[in-house]
Design a protein around this motif. Structure first.
Motif, PDB file in Angstrom:
ATOM      1  N   TYR A 101     -38.583  87.279 -31.893  1.00  0.00           N
ATOM      2  CA  TYR A 101     -37.268  87.074 -31.304  1.00  0.00           C
ATOM      3  C   TYR A 101     -36.792  85.671 -31.613  1.00  0.00           C
ATOM      4  CZ  TYR A 101     -38.560  91.332 -28.970  1.00  0.00           C
ATOM      5  OH  TYR A 101     -38.951  92.619 -28.731  1.00  0.00           O
ATOM      6  N   SER A 102     -35.475  85.520 -31.672  1.00  0.00           N
ATOM      7  CA  SER A 102     -34.898  84.216 -31.980  1.00  0.00           C
ATOM      8  C   SER A 102     -34.803  83.395 -30.693  1.00  0.00           C
ATOM      9  CB  SER A 102     -33.527  84.369 -32.630  1.00  0.00           C
ATOM     10  OG  SER A 102     -32.654  85.030 -31.733  1.00  0.00           O
ATOM     11  N   SER A 103     -35.887  82.782 -30.348  1.00  0.00           N
ATOM     12  CA  SER A 103     -35.940  81.971 -29.144  1.00  0.00           C
ATOM     13  C   SER A 103     -36.853  80.780 -29.395  1.00  0.00           C
ATOM     14  CB  SER A 103     -36.482  82.787 -27.970  1.00  0.00           C
ATOM     15  OG  SER A 103     -36.659  81.972 -26.845  1.00  0.00           O
ATOM     16  N   ALA A 104     -36.445  79.625 -28.900  1.00  0.00           N
ATOM     17  CA  ALA A 104     -37.306  78.446 -28.989  1.00  0.00           C
ATOM     18  C   ALA A 104     -38.497  78.605 -28.057  1.00  0.00           C
ATOM     19  CB  ALA A 104     -36.520  77.194 -28.640  1.00  0.00           C
ATOM     20  N   LEU A 105     -38.277  79.279 -26.918  1.00  0.00           N
ATOM     21  CA  LEU A 105     -39.358  79.479 -25.955  1.00  0.00           C
ATOM     22  C   LEU A 105     -40.134  80.743 -26.287  1.00  0.00           C
ATOM     23  CD1 LEU A 105     -37.814  78.597 -22.493  1.00  0.00           C
ATOM     24  CD2 LEU A 105     -39.058  77.139 -24.074  1.00  0.00           C
ATOM     25  N   LYS A 106     -41.454  80.599 -26.307  1.00  0.00           N
ATOM     26  CA  LYS A 106     -42.328  81.736 -26.566  1.00  0.00           C
ATOM     27  C   LYS A 106     -43.556  81.615 -25.674  1.00  0.00           C
ATOM     28  CE  LYS A 106     -40.952  82.762 -31.266  1.00  0.00           C
ATOM     29  NZ  LYS A 106     -39.995  83.754 -30.912  1.00  0.00           N
ATOM     30  N   TYR A 138     -43.365  90.167 -20.720  1.00  0.00           N
ATOM     31  CA  TYR A 138     -42.011  90.029 -21.256  1.00  0.00           C
ATOM     32  C   TYR A 138     -41.447  88.685 -20.818  1.00  0.00           C
ATOM     33  CZ  TYR A 138     -42.387  95.121 -21.564  1.00  0.00           C
ATOM     34  OH  TYR A 138     -42.809  96.403 -21.828  1.00  0.00           O
ATOM     35  N   LEU A 139     -40.763  88.004 -21.732  1.00  0.00           N
ATOM     36  CA  LEU A 139     -40.032  86.781 -21.415  1.00  0.00           C
ATOM     37  C   LEU A 139     -38.577  87.014 -21.801  1.00  0.00           C
ATOM     38  CD1 LEU A 139     -39.963  83.763 -20.580  1.00  0.00           C
ATOM     39  CD2 LEU A 139     -40.474  83.212 -22.981  1.00  0.00           C
ATOM     40  N   TYR A 140     -37.675  86.863 -20.817  1.00  0.00           N
ATOM     41  CA  TYR A 140     -36.249  87.096 -21.036  1.00  0.00           C
ATOM     42  C   TYR A 140     -35.454  85.802 -20.890  1.00  0.00           C
ATOM     43  CZ  TYR A 140     -37.193  92.079 -20.586  1.00  0.00           C
ATOM     44  OH  TYR A 140     -37.682  93.342 -20.772  1.00  0.00           O
ATOM     45  N   ALA A 172     -36.760  87.103 -25.160  1.00  0.00           N
ATOM     46  CA  ALA A 172     -37.179  85.912 -25.887  1.00  0.00           C
ATOM     47  C   ALA A 172     -38.532  86.132 -26.554  1.00  0.00           C
ATOM     48  CB  ALA A 172     -37.257  84.718 -24.937  1.00  0.00           C
ATOM     49  N   ASP A 173     -39.426  86.898 -25.904  1.00  0.00           N
ATOM     50  CA  ASP A 173     -40.756  87.138 -26.452  1.00  0.00           C
ATOM     51  C   ASP A 173     -41.404  88.266 -25.662  1.00  0.00           C
ATOM     52  OD1 ASP A 173     -42.884  86.706 -28.181  1.00  0.00           O
ATOM     53  OD2 ASP A 173     -43.637  84.929 -27.148  1.00  0.00           O
TER      54      ASP A 173
END
Length: 167
Positions: free
Chosen positions: A32-37, A136-138, A145-146
């Motif tokens: 996913y296109s997220s800085a946070l993972k 899941y991270l939203y 997000a991940d």
């Protein structure tokens, strides 16, 4: 002379879908296109599980979220963490992560600290299953997000209850 045909990614996807070849992709295979993972999870707290608020070990079960951006600062406020059963935690307070910084989301009760990179769920129940689960991270927008699914047998080879994802 050989003629080569290039098939674009969108054309390949459309062709596969038209032929019914689209296969289910495991949750952890997607990026996913997220800085946070999710950097890692201590899904099985050391010792015998005890969810007592006083003297229990839920604080030793934690999820580490890292800012993998090289330049962007990210605020955790509004991000959500969820498990396969639907247990959800929403970061309600500001907690800023500089590039390369991380925060550990811990079970139990405690005082959140930017300096110590810790946020407490203020809940003494365990969130992660000891045998298997999906994390899941939203983003605050609701987009994913991940995500990572794990099983103790397949992902925790040394049996210490900790799994690393994005290094």
């Amino acid at each position: 002379m050989r003629i080569r045909y290039a098939l674009t990614a969108s054309a390949a996807t459309a062709a596969a879908a038209a032929l019914g070849l689209a296969a289910a992709v495991p949750a952890q295979a997607a990026e996913y296109s997220s800085a946070l993972k999710i950097k890692g999870v201590q899904y099985d707290a050391p010792g015998r599980d005890s969810n007592k608020c006083s003297g229990g070990n839920t604080k030793n079960e934690y999820l580490t979220i890292k800012n993998y951006s090289k330049t962007a600062t990210v605020n955790l406020k509004g991000y959500k963490v969820k498990d396969a059963a639907g247990n959800t935690f929403t970061f309600k307070n500001s907690h800023t992560l500089q590039p390369g910084d991380y925060a550990s989301l811990r079970g139990g009760r405690g005082t959140d600290s930017d300096a110590k990179n810790v946020v407490y769920r203020q809940n003494c129940n365990f969130i992660w299953n000891n045998d298997k689960d999906t994390i899941y991270l939203y983003k605050p927008s609701g987009s994913r997000a991940d995500v990572h699914a794990y099983t103790k047998k397949a992902n925790d080879r040394d049996g210490n209850g900790y799994i690393t994802y994005h290094g």
